[in-house]
Design a protein around this motif. Structure first.
Motif, PDB file in Angstrom:
ATOM      1  N   SER A   5       0.821  -1.222   0.000  1.00 44.94           N
ATOM      2  CA  SER A   5       0.000   0.000   0.000  1.00 44.94           C
ATOM      3  C   SER A   5       0.852   1.268   0.000  1.00 44.94           C
ATOM      4  CB  SER A   5      -0.934  -0.001   1.218  1.00 44.94           C
ATOM      5  OG  SER A   5      -1.832  -1.079   1.135  1.00 44.94           O
ATOM      6  N   LEU A   6       2.167   1.105  -0.056  1.00 45.87           N
ATOM      7  CA  LEU A   6       3.068   2.250  -0.200  1.00 45.87           C
ATOM      8  C   LEU A   6       3.405   2.416  -1.681  1.00 45.87           C
ATOM      9  CD1 LEU A   6       5.336   1.539   2.873  1.00 45.87           C
ATOM     10  CD2 LEU A   6       4.017   3.633   2.536  1.00 45.87           C
ATOM     11  N   ILE A   7       3.118   3.608  -2.213  1.00 46.09           N
ATOM     12  CA  ILE A   7       3.315   3.864  -3.651  1.00 46.09           C
ATOM     13  C   ILE A   7       4.596   4.669  -3.807  1.00 46.09           C
ATOM     14  CG2 ILE A   7       2.302   4.907  -5.716  1.00 46.09           C
ATOM     15  CD1 ILE A   7      -0.436   4.572  -3.985  1.00 46.09           C
ATOM     16  N   LEU A   8       5.552   4.079  -4.487  1.00 51.21           N
ATOM     17  CA  LEU A   8       6.896   4.643  -4.569  1.00 51.21           C
ATOM     18  C   LEU A   8       7.087   5.365  -5.895  1.00 51.21           C
ATOM     19  CD1 LEU A   8       9.924   2.700  -3.249  1.00 51.21           C
ATOM     20  CD2 LEU A   8      10.130   3.875  -5.408  1.00 51.21           C
ATOM     21  N   SER A   9       7.595   6.601  -5.840  1.00 55.30           N
ATOM     22  CA  SER A   9       7.883   7.335  -7.079  1.00 55.30           C
ATOM     23  C   SER A   9       9.200   8.085  -6.926  1.00 55.30           C
ATOM     24  CB  SER A   9       6.748   8.310  -7.408  1.00 55.30           C
ATOM     25  OG  SER A   9       6.565   9.218  -6.342  1.00 55.30           O
ATOM     26  N   GLU A  10       9.862   8.301  -8.063  1.00 53.23           N
ATOM     27  CA  GLU A  10      11.109   9.074  -8.058  1.00 53.23           C
ATOM     28  C   GLU A  10      10.804  10.493  -8.519  1.00 53.23           C
ATOM     29  OE1 GLU A  10      14.792   7.037  -9.457  1.00 53.23           O
ATOM     30  OE2 GLU A  10      13.393   5.462 -10.076  1.00 53.23           O
ATOM     31  N   GLY A  11      11.659  11.434  -8.094  1.00 49.31           N
ATOM     32  CA  GLY A  11      11.488  12.810  -8.551  1.00 49.31           C
ATOM     33  C   GLY A  11      10.628  13.633  -7.616  1.00 49.31           C
ATOM     34  N   ALA A  12      10.234  14.816  -8.091  1.00 48.11           N
ATOM     35  CA  ALA A  12       9.469  15.762  -7.267  1.00 48.11           C
ATOM     36  C   ALA A  12       8.026  15.292  -7.123  1.00 48.11           C
ATOM     37  CB  ALA A  12       9.517  17.143  -7.910  1.00 48.11           C
ATOM     38  N   GLY A  13       7.286  15.965  -6.257  1.00 53.63           N
ATOM     39  CA  GLY A  13       5.876  15.622  -6.061  1.00 53.63           C
ATOM     40  C   GLY A  13       5.566  15.475  -4.583  1.00 53.63           C
ATOM     41  N   ALA A  14       4.274  15.289  -4.299  1.00 53.63           N
ATOM     42  CA  ALA A  14       3.837  15.156  -2.907  1.00 53.63           C
ATOM     43  C   ALA A  14       4.201  13.782  -2.375  1.00 53.63           C
ATOM     44  CB  ALA A  14       2.328  15.364  -2.834  1.00 53.63           C
ATOM     45  N   GLY A  15       4.218  13.674  -1.046  1.00 51.36           N
ATOM     46  CA  GLY A  15       4.479  12.382  -0.429  1.00 51.36           C
ATOM     47  C   GLY A  15       5.539  12.488   0.648  1.00 51.36           C
ATOM     48  N   LEU A  16       5.841  11.355   1.226  1.00 46.64           N
ATOM     49  CA  LEU A  16       6.834  11.279   2.294  1.00 46.64           C
ATOM     50  C   LEU A  16       8.205  11.052   1.656  1.00 46.64           C
ATOM     51  CD1 LEU A  16       7.267  11.042   5.423  1.00 46.64           C
ATOM     52  CD2 LEU A  16       6.931   8.576   5.145  1.00 46.64           C
ATOM     53  N   PRO A  17       9.164  11.992   1.853  1.00 50.50           N
ATOM     54  CA  PRO A  17      10.474  11.798   1.216  1.00 50.50           C
ATOM     55  C   PRO A  17      11.257  10.655   1.874  1.00 50.50           C
ATOM     56  CG  PRO A  17      10.420  13.858   2.500  1.00 50.50           C
ATOM     57  CD  PRO A  17       9.057  13.237   2.599  1.00 50.50           C
TER      58      PRO A  17
END
Length: 354
Positions: A286-298
């Motif tokens: 349920s944790l959605i991982l993305s690279e780069g800028a954007g909202a979320g927990l760093p």
């Protein structure tokens, strides 16, 4: 011989004490007729003692046990219409498969021919037609398990009990046999109480699961309900993997909580909790991982492991080190890569602090 069919099982404030030790502490639950309910929990939590009390192999110290609405609390095992499949299968090594399966009706004095017919029909039902004259030592583990099930089914009990029935089988066989048990239970409309410490097994076979911890019931419900809405940290951690994160509930309005997870904000069902410290149980998928800028927990990638159909990833964040699972063909992520973590709509649950 007409049978009454499957029966319900009910525990009303049942306790089991051995001297100063309380093995089962004031437990109440109901198993509907024709349903499979699993007692799940770690070693020593009281699940096997509970099963043995249904069977009449242990007599409750306090409370009431009903089978089919009839009080059986003080009845011996022989006077209850219940059969049990033991962890060790408990087959008689000197008897053939047919003699093992016919043991129950033979002991009850139903006559050799009747016992034989009853045994043959149940052996066919579990896929052992043609194996009647073999001995247990000539069978595989899975086949021995089926003989034990056929023997338990032969008298068509109102309740069938399984105590860790798959623990002696290898992983692939375990999956197949659990599917067979579930299909048999559904096709014959059996009432089954099933004990295991294996949460995947419990999720796969059960209509309902009763999670036990320290001789009490921690939570009960349908498999999906327990996985997606655990009541506390123990249930969240015992059923599947869960990241347990200390968080702050900033405010609650109309049943939803505004939750701070590190520097990230999430809106979650409040589940009766008010503003202040709490915890969140987050499933790894349920944790959605993305690279780069954007909202979320760093966060920063600390480890990425390839496991065939998925990646296991450890991400260091200001809130905690979080375990993330990504399914499908995904590129590996290098250690030290900066990422952002988002939260899915399910599998992210508020639980009480502590």
């Amino acid at each position: 011989m007409t049978k009454a069919g499957p029966a319900s099982v009910e525990f009303r404030n049942v306790s089991m004490r051995y001297g100063a030790v309380t093995a089962v502490d004031d437990v109440s639950f109901a198993i509907e007729a024709g349903k499979l309910v699993t007692l799940l929990g770690p070693s020593g939590c009281g699940k096997t003692t509970t099963l043995r009390m249904i069977a009449g192999l242990e007599i409750a110290s306090a409370g009431q046990i009903l089978i089919g609405g009839k009080d059986v609390t003080r009845l011996s095992a022989a006077d209850r219409d219940v059969s049990m499949v033991f962890q060790s299968y408990a087959l008689f090594p000197h008897m053939s498969v047919l003699e093992n399966a016919a043991y129950g009706p033979t002991v009850k004095g139903l006559g050799k021919d009747v016992a034989r017919e009853m045994a043959l029909s149940k052996l066919a039902l579990v896929g052992l037609k043609g194996f009647e004259n073999r001995y247990p030592s000539e069978l595989s583990g899975g086949q021995q398990q089926r003989v034990a099930v056929a023997r338990a089914l032969v008298l068509e009990p109102q309740v069938l009990l399984f105590d860790e029935p798959l623990s002696n089988l290898d992983a692939k066989l375990r999956r197949r046999v659990r599917e067979e048990i579930r299909e048999l239970q559904q096709s014959l409309n059996l009432t089954v109480a099933y004990v295991t410490h294996d949460q995947e097994e419990a999720l796969a076979v059960s209509d309902r699961i009763i999670v036990m911890s320290n001789s009490r019931i921690a939570q009960e419900g349908a498999p999906r309900e327990l996985y997606e809405e655990p009541a506390n940290a123990f249930v969240a951690d015992f059923i599947g993997d869960a990241n347990l994160i200390d968080v702050t509930i900033r405010s609650v309005a109309e049943g939803r909580a505004d939750v701070a997870i590190g520097s990230a904000s999430v809106s979650l069902p409040a589940r009766g909790l008010g503003p202040g410290p709490a915890r969140v149980a987050v499933r790894p998928e349920s944790l959605i991982l993305s690279e780069g800028a954007g909202a979320g927990l760093p966060g920063t990638i600390r480890k990425c492991t390839y496991l065939g159909n998925h990646l296991d990833i450890i991400v260091e964040t200001e809130a905690a080190d979080l375990f993330v699972v990504q399914y499908g063909a995904r590129p590996m992520l290098a250690e030290g890569t900066s990422v952002k973590l988002g939260f899915a709509n399910s599998g992210v649950t508020l639980i009480p602090p502590g």
